[in-house]
Scaffold this motif. Sequence first.
Motif, PDB file in Angstrom:
ATOM      1  N   ARG A   1       0.377  -2.690   5.244  1.00 65.07           N
ATOM      2  CA  ARG A   1      -0.025  -1.380   5.685  1.00 65.07           C
ATOM      3  C   ARG A   1       0.396  -1.160   7.132  1.00 65.07           C
ATOM      4  NH1 ARG A   1      -3.456   2.320   3.884  1.00 65.07           N
ATOM      5  NH2 ARG A   1      -4.830   1.298   2.413  1.00 65.07           N
TER       6      ARG A   1
ATOM      7  N   SER B   1       0.820  -1.201   0.000  1.00 64.67           N
ATOM      8  CA  SER B   1       0.000   0.000   0.000  1.00 64.67           C
ATOM      9  C   SER B   1       0.857   1.255   0.000  1.00 64.67           C
ATOM     10  CB  SER B   1      -0.940  -0.010   1.192  1.00 64.67           C
ATOM     11  OG  SER B   1      -0.196   0.044   2.382  1.00 64.67           O
TER      12      SER B   1
ATOM     13  N   VAL C   1       4.920  18.191   6.440  1.00 60.98           N
ATOM     14  CA  VAL C   1       4.999  16.934   7.185  1.00 60.98           C
ATOM     15  C   VAL C   1       5.300  15.837   6.172  1.00 60.98           C
ATOM     16  CG1 VAL C   1       3.813  15.361   8.728  1.00 60.98           C
ATOM     17  CG2 VAL C   1       3.222  17.766   8.758  1.00 60.98           C
ATOM     18  N   ALA C   2       6.220  14.989   6.517  1.00 58.96           N
ATOM     19  CA  ALA C   2       6.606  13.932   5.591  1.00 58.96           C
ATOM     20  C   ALA C   2       5.410  13.048   5.249  1.00 58.96           C
ATOM     21  CB  ALA C   2       7.707  13.084   6.208  1.00 58.96           C
ATOM     22  N   SER C   3       5.335  12.635   4.018  1.00 61.52           N
ATOM     23  CA  SER C   3       4.252  11.742   3.630  1.00 61.52           C
ATOM     24  C   SER C   3       4.552  10.337   4.101  1.00 61.52           C
ATOM     25  CB  SER C   3       4.093  11.760   2.116  1.00 61.52           C
ATOM     26  OG  SER C   3       4.010  10.458   1.609  1.00 61.52           O
ATOM     27  N   SER C   4       3.565   9.745   4.728  1.00 63.02           N
ATOM     28  CA  SER C   4       3.820   8.435   5.308  1.00 63.02           C
ATOM     29  C   SER C   4       3.998   7.377   4.228  1.00 63.02           C
ATOM     30  CB  SER C   4       2.681   8.039   6.236  1.00 63.02           C
ATOM     31  OG  SER C   4       1.497   7.902   5.500  1.00 63.02           O
ATOM     32  N   ALA C   5       3.361   7.569   3.095  1.00 68.14           N
ATOM     33  CA  ALA C   5       3.509   6.589   2.028  1.00 68.14           C
ATOM     34  C   ALA C   5       4.960   6.552   1.550  1.00 68.14           C
ATOM     35  CB  ALA C   5       2.580   6.920   0.869  1.00 68.14           C
ATOM     36  N   ALA C   6       5.518   7.729   1.350  1.00 66.44           N
ATOM     37  CA  ALA C   6       6.880   7.785   0.844  1.00 66.44           C
ATOM     38  C   ALA C   6       7.873   7.242   1.852  1.00 66.44           C
ATOM     39  CB  ALA C   6       7.242   9.220   0.477  1.00 66.44           C
ATOM     40  N   SER C   7       7.743   7.654   3.097  1.00 69.00           N
ATOM     41  CA  SER C   7       8.720   7.155   4.056  1.00 69.00           C
ATOM     42  C   SER C   7       8.488   5.675   4.325  1.00 69.00           C
ATOM     43  CB  SER C   7       8.706   7.973   5.347  1.00 69.00           C
ATOM     44  OG  SER C   7       7.412   8.104   5.835  1.00 69.00           O
ATOM     45  N   GLY C   8       7.235   5.276   4.233  1.00 68.27           N
ATOM     46  CA  GLY C   8       6.968   3.858   4.382  1.00 68.27           C
ATOM     47  C   GLY C   8       7.644   3.056   3.292  1.00 68.27           C
ATOM     48  N   LEU C   9       7.577   3.566   2.109  1.00 67.70           N
ATOM     49  CA  LEU C   9       8.199   2.882   0.980  1.00 67.70           C
ATOM     50  C   LEU C   9       9.701   2.786   1.196  1.00 67.70           C
ATOM     51  CD1 LEU C   9       7.967   3.735  -2.768  1.00 67.70           C
ATOM     52  CD2 LEU C   9       8.129   1.548  -1.602  1.00 67.70           C
TER      53      LEU C   9
ATOM     54  N   ASP D   1       0.153   4.855  14.664  1.00 67.60           N
ATOM     55  CA  ASP D   1      -1.282   4.908  14.418  1.00 67.60           C
ATOM     56  C   ASP D   1      -1.861   3.512  14.560  1.00 67.60           C
ATOM     57  OD1 ASP D   1      -1.388   7.611  13.874  1.00 67.60           O
ATOM     58  OD2 ASP D   1      -0.862   7.320  11.780  1.00 67.60           O
TER      59      ASP D   1
ATOM     60  N   THR E   1       5.810   1.341   8.559  1.00 69.01           N
ATOM     61  CA  THR E   1       4.629   2.162   8.300  1.00 69.01           C
ATOM     62  C   THR E   1       4.252   3.016   9.489  1.00 69.01           C
ATOM     63  OG1 THR E   1       3.158   0.463   9.136  1.00 69.01           O
ATOM     64  CG2 THR E   1       3.702   0.381   6.809  1.00 69.01           C
ATOM     65  N   LEU E   2       4.813   2.692  10.648  1.00 66.63           N
ATOM     66  CA  LEU E   2       4.422   3.367  11.876  1.00 66.63           C
ATOM     67  C   LEU E   2       2.926   3.233  12.144  1.00 66.63           C
ATOM     68  CD1 LEU E   2       6.624   6.582  11.892  1.00 66.63           C
ATOM     69  CD2 LEU E   2       7.042   4.345  12.893  1.00 66.63           C
ATOM     70  N   ALA E   3       2.411   2.105  11.774  1.00 63.97           N
ATOM     71  CA  ALA E   3       1.012   1.825  12.074  1.00 63.97           C
ATOM     72  C   ALA E   3       0.890   0.369  12.504  1.00 63.97           C
ATOM     73  CB  ALA E   3       0.142   2.082  10.853  1.00 63.97           C
TER      74      ALA E   3
ATOM     75  N   LEU F   1       2.064   5.979  -2.796  1.00 63.90           N
ATOM     76  CA  LEU F   1       3.017   6.968  -3.294  1.00 63.90           C
ATOM     77  C   LEU F   1       2.712   7.299  -4.761  1.00 63.90           C
ATOM     78  CD1 LEU F   1       6.867   6.828  -3.302  1.00 63.90           C
ATOM     79  CD2 LEU F   1       5.313   8.747  -2.998  1.00 63.90           C
TER      80      LEU F   1
ATOM     81  N   ARG G   1      -0.241  13.827   7.713  1.00 65.01           N
ATOM     82  CA  ARG G   1       0.802  12.980   7.146  1.00 65.01           C
ATOM     83  C   ARG G   1       0.327  12.301   5.882  1.00 65.01           C
ATOM     84  NH1 ARG G   1       4.515   8.566   9.449  1.00 65.01           N
ATOM     85  NH2 ARG G   1       6.345   9.579   8.619  1.00 65.01           N
TER      86      ARG G   1
END
Lengths: 322, 322
Positions: free
Chosen positions: B99, A32, B29-37, B74, B42-44, A37, A97
């Motif tokens: 996710r 996801s 604020v950093a996008s979580s999708a990008a940093s997750g990638l 989250d 995911t910080l969730a 992204l 975010r």
Amino acid sequence: MSRALRGLPNVSPATRDLVMATAERLGYVASSAASGLATGRTLAMGVVLPNVSRWFYTTVLEGIDAELRAVGYDTILFNLGLKGQDRDRVFHRSILRKRTDGVIALCLDFTPEERRQLASLGHPTVVVGGPVPGLRHVGIDEFGVARAATEHLIRLGHRRIAHLGGDDEHGLNKRVPASRRRGFLRAMGAAGLDVPEPWLASGGFQITRGRDAALRLLQEPDRPTAVFAASDEMAIGVILAARELGLEVPRDVSVIGIDDHELAEVFALTTMAQDPYGQGRLAARMTLDELAGAGGRASVRVPTTLIERGSTAAPPADAREA
Amino acid sequence: MSRALRGLPNVSPATRDLVMATAERLGYVASSAASGLATGRTLAMGVVLPNVSRWFYTTVLEGIDAELRAVGYDTILFNLGLKGQDRDRVFHRSILRKRTDGVIALCLDFTPEERRQLASLGHPTVVVGGPVPGLRHVGIDEFGVARAATEHLIRLGHRRIAHLGGDDEHGLNKRVPASRRRGFLRAMGAAGLDVPEPWLASGGFQITRGRDAALRLLQEPDRPTAVFAASDEMAIGVILAARELGLEVPRDVSVIGIDDHELAEVFALTTMAQDPYGQGRLAARMTLDELAGAGGRASVRVPTTLIERGSTAAPPADAREA
DNA sequence: TATCGGCGTGCAAGCGCTTGCGTCAAGCGC
DNA sequence: GCGCTTGACGCAAGCGCTTGCACGCCGATA
């Protein structure tokens, strides 16, 4: 291949089948984060609520989640925490975010600054339970429902009616309890009835606190013959308090609430029914529609219905004459 | 710049301040999708539960969320839906979609296949409320708590004790109600007491259904003198039923539950207290720790305590002799 | 004064998808 | 039978971050 998995056109049936089968076999599922992204869509919706401990919130949440689940959206919880001190964090760290495609907020008010941020994100936002200026909203007519409940008691012949409202903790939307209270006072005023100060009590929207407040209310020498509680949970608290004091409902005291809580039937509680589950679904649908570009429908006012069970009746004869 | 915002070393204080200030000003604020990638984190955390309508689940959820929130995680909700028909979807579409960094499951059982998938994801997984073979777990001693509750009744002199259990709908973990029932039967057996078949009733872990079951149970000519309900909600249902039938608790019938529900005090319910909020926090912490590589702590068995309130007493003299 | 070590900084290569666009083969009309 | 349209397919360029690494500047050492 992405196109095949997602059912886009320009893929031959044979290829698609092959891809699907292979994906299945390998247990492949798109990440996801990566698709988020690439597309800018997260397929997740945020739900902001004060807590998950109260019936109204959880019921709305069930409704929201059911609707979202059905279209493959995940719901991510932004619990403000019982003290509400995490408000800021929620806003900054999570909502902004871009973890979600939109947000649904339950019963809470936004500061102008917060509204500005939400707007600038282009996040569809809808509020359930209490109108917030400038945001789309689904909810009942708070003022009207309270007036209708009160009028029901007046119609039965009550003159001495107390109101159990909620105080507005947790940075909730203070408009809800305030509107209900105004509705009550309006109905009382229109009937030329007086409301002594101590009869405007607070029960924090909870059974236990409703009971405590009612315990005080019903022990007065000159106690009310009816109580309009701003929620069923508080109304149930009133019924419990009455029982403890040896009073019979509705013979000695009538009780009416708002909600149609799942326990209302057990307690034979007369109530103004609203449908939080349906409101949740509706709110989710509105958010989804707006995302799909289906020009945001306007706010929705959901109807309420009086459900007469056994907790209201005409006041005792002696009280009626007073 | 990423390093500055996240407080990594090798950044001069001056630069950091500048970056921070600018970010603040721009509302970046950093996008979580990008940093997750980029990071794979995911910080969730996912929370899988059967619904958000029952006290136990929502209370555990509050605990989990509080702990996660505190460290910036989250929580994303995987509600299996009241009918549980969304199980598959949840598994395939969401959990496996990477996710979340880990998942916490409330009271549900996993099929071997599901366990395999979870394991292969490298997702830390912990279960709250009912042990699942092969997964770490936090919960109480289901068997022992039931036995202790039953023994409390026996100690008071009861011989004729009924049990209100939960049936295992929703693909929940069937072990929980089953263990409690076994604990009950064991205690009864050890005391040489008989349990007629109809005294093993089911109340679906709900007040309303507990009441319905108790209504049947207590109307028998030869009714039990005590009821052990497998949850406080059902126990409260028993108390309500007793009142409706004109029976007095604990004079005519004793009631004991499990949970220490928020309403237990209002109903003066004697209960075996567990601490779902604490269990939620603990489960979250364990998951977090495992993510941090702090070699997964083993499963935790949380203690329970008998809280004596007013719903249990010695049986009436005539019953005692029977 | 010339050389060296280190700290800060910035560049660029991914992370795993989506999607516009070019390529290619097949099917069609003339 | 040839050129053209059409439909499938695959290439490659990002999406917005993180992070290894090279580079440049500084003060410190010989």
